[in-house]
Design an enzyme around this catalytic site. Structure first.
Site, short mmCIF file in Angstrom:
data_model
loop_
_atom_site.label_atom_id
_atom_site.label_comp_id
_atom_site.label_asym_id
_atom_site.label_seq_id
_atom_site.Cartn_x
_atom_site.Cartn_y
_atom_site.Cartn_z
N ASP A 1 0.86 -1.18 0.00
CA ASP A 1 0.00 0.00 0.00
C ASP A 1 0.90 1.23 0.00
O ASP A 1 2.13 1.11 0.02
CB ASP A 1 -0.96 -0.04 1.19
CG ASP A 1 -0.24 0.02 2.52
OD1 ASP A 1 1.01 0.14 2.51
OD2 ASP A 1 -0.90 -0.05 3.56
N ASP B 1 -7.99 -6.93 0.81
CA ASP B 1 -7.02 -7.23 1.85
C ASP B 1 -7.67 -6.84 3.16
O ASP B 1 -8.50 -5.94 3.19
CB ASP B 1 -5.75 -6.39 1.68
CG ASP B 1 -5.95 -4.98 2.20
OD1 ASP B 1 -5.62 -4.71 3.36
OD2 ASP B 1 -6.49 -4.14 1.45
N CYS C 1 -13.99 -27.98 7.58
CA CYS C 1 -12.74 -27.32 7.19
C CYS C 1 -11.61 -28.35 7.15
O CYS C 1 -11.50 -29.19 8.04
CB CYS C 1 -12.41 -26.22 8.20
SG CYS C 1 -10.89 -25.34 7.83
N CYS D 1 -8.31 -27.53 7.13
CA CYS D 1 -7.03 -26.91 7.49
C CYS D 1 -6.32 -27.74 8.56
O CYS D 1 -6.91 -28.61 9.20
CB CYS D 1 -7.24 -25.47 7.97
SG CYS D 1 -7.69 -25.28 9.69
N CYS E 1 -8.03 -27.63 12.05
CA CYS E 1 -9.26 -28.41 12.19
C CYS E 1 -9.02 -29.91 12.08
O CYS E 1 -9.77 -30.71 12.63
CB CYS E 1 -10.29 -27.94 11.17
SG CYS E 1 -10.90 -26.28 11.53
N HIS F 1 -6.35 -21.11 10.67
CA HIS F 1 -7.71 -21.53 10.31
C HIS F 1 -8.47 -20.39 9.64
O HIS F 1 -9.12 -20.58 8.60
CB HIS F 1 -8.50 -22.03 11.54
CG HIS F 1 -9.96 -22.06 11.26
ND1 HIS F 1 -10.58 -23.09 10.58
CD2 HIS F 1 -10.94 -21.13 11.49
CE1 HIS F 1 -11.86 -22.81 10.41
NE2 HIS F 1 -12.10 -21.63 10.96
ZN LIG Z 1 -9.95 -24.98 9.90
#
Ligand SMILES: [Zn+2]
Length: 366
Positions: free
Chosen positions: A92, A265, A303, A305, A308, A334
């Site tokens: 930025d 963002d 999820c 990830c 998880c 996560h």
């Molecule tokens: Zn997750």
């Protein structure tokens, strides 16, 4: 080196799919850029960040300008090498931080002088300096230096910022010396349609590689923000990327994509992660709550990830209760994964021309 193409448009909404190509790879849009404020996405390894699906990340010029300084980053190989991220990066302009974080001493036609939020030292920033600093940092996409006004503000105040932003945008283009970087202009104008139109027109005349909508998520309501985005996007060239800066919640993102935004963002996934708040398909969860103490299930059963797949809600809550650093790391991971999943779902929905029906459940959320 740079190209942007719109590959699909949803028939009922303004949502669009696209592909932005940079010298460090391509980005599928709509895209969400995790924020690496000071050259690091807090608590997340670049390899783990990549695994969330993130393609492009953002770093803050203001922070890197103050510490370690653009020359240091340049001597250490430029931002990509410095922070170990070989994908696309956007910096930025520093404008937002100058006007929100620091104490302004002086602002005139050509520059701002402010007290550093770190040690109070007097620092000057101008369109030419902000551009030179970004040229040295070496991100793929850089932003024109703008003035961002907090809302609510008087029309006169917003008008003044718009005039400065336009004047500064021309100075930034003139100062821009690095052909490996694409410069975006930033449309200001608060929630005033005429001022947004005026600013868009002038910036489009100057001719930028992409256009950002700045000065939102600074005190106005969700509805005001989306209304502003809704009428501003059609004022911008359709064949250039549209970037909504510093926004937002899942609902904000989904609504803005529907209005034709390609890039986002926001610090929300990482900041909330550090504060024990998780974004899930079932809504937000505050992990410190007693109710999670004995829960064996993952944060979000759907999820995939790392967090998880490996940990229970009860364990994550424990980490926050005792102040272990792994808690903020796992929750940030996560949340970033969730945001990338949301973008991927949005892209699929646009490709299949069902964005309107897909988005409705997210728009009902808060
Ligand atoms: Zn997750």
């Amino acid at each position: 080196m740079f190209s942007f193409s719109v590959t699909a448009t949803d028939k009922q909404t303004g949502a669009r799919r696209g592909r932005l190509v940079t010298g460090h790879g391509a980005v599928e849009t709509p895209t969400f850029m995790p924020v690496g404020t000071r050259g690091s996405v807090k608590g997340v390894l670049p390899s783990a960040l990549r695994a969330t699906g993130a393609e492009m990340i953002l770093a803050n010029t203001y922070h890197l300008f103050l510490r370690p300084g653009a020359e240091v980053v340049e001597q250490l190989g430029g931002l990509h090498e410095f922070m170990g991220w070989d994908g696309p990066i956007l910096t930025d302009s520093g404008g937002f931080q100058v006007f929100s974080l620091s104490e302004l001493n002086r602002i005139n036609e050509d520059e701002v002088e402010f007290a550093s939020h770190i040690d109070g030292a007097k620092v000057r920033l101008s369109p030419a300096i902000a551009t030179a600093v970004q040229n040295k940092l070496g991100a793929d996409i850089i932003m024109a230096f703008d003035e961002c006004v907090k809302l609510p503000s008087t029309r006169e105040r917003v008008r003044l910022a718009v005039d400065r932003t336009i004047r500064w945008a021309a100075q930034c283009l003139e100062a821009h010396k690095n052909e490996h970087q694409l410069m975006f202009g930033i449309v200001q104008g608060g929630t005033d349609r005429e001022l947004r139109e005026y600013c868009s027109e002038k910036l489009v005349e100057l001719g930028f590689g992409g256009y950002a909508i700045g000065g939102l998520s600074v005190g106005e309501s969700h509805d005001e923000m989306i209304e502003t985005v809704g009428y501003t996007v059609p004022m911008l060239p359709a064949d250039k990327p549209h970037y909504l800066m510093g926004v937002g919640t899942p609902r904000d993102l989904v609504a803005a994509i529907g209005a034709g935004i390609d890039m986002f963002d926001c610090v929300m996934p990482t900041r909330n992660g550090r504060n024990a708040t998780a974004f899930t398909r079932q809504g937000k969860m505050k992990l410190r709550n007693e109710q999670y103490k004995l829960q064996k299930e993952p944060l979000d059963a759907e999820c995939d990830c790392y967090t998880c797949k490996n940990f229970s809600r009860g364990y994550l809550r424990h980490l926050f209760q005792v102040g272990e650093m792994l808690g903020p790391m796992l929750l940030s991971l996560h949340n970033l994964h969730f945001y990338q999943w949301l973008m991927n779902e949005a892209r699929l929905a646009i490709d299949e021309n069902r964005y309107g029906s897909w988005s409705s459940r997210w728009l009902a959320d808060d």
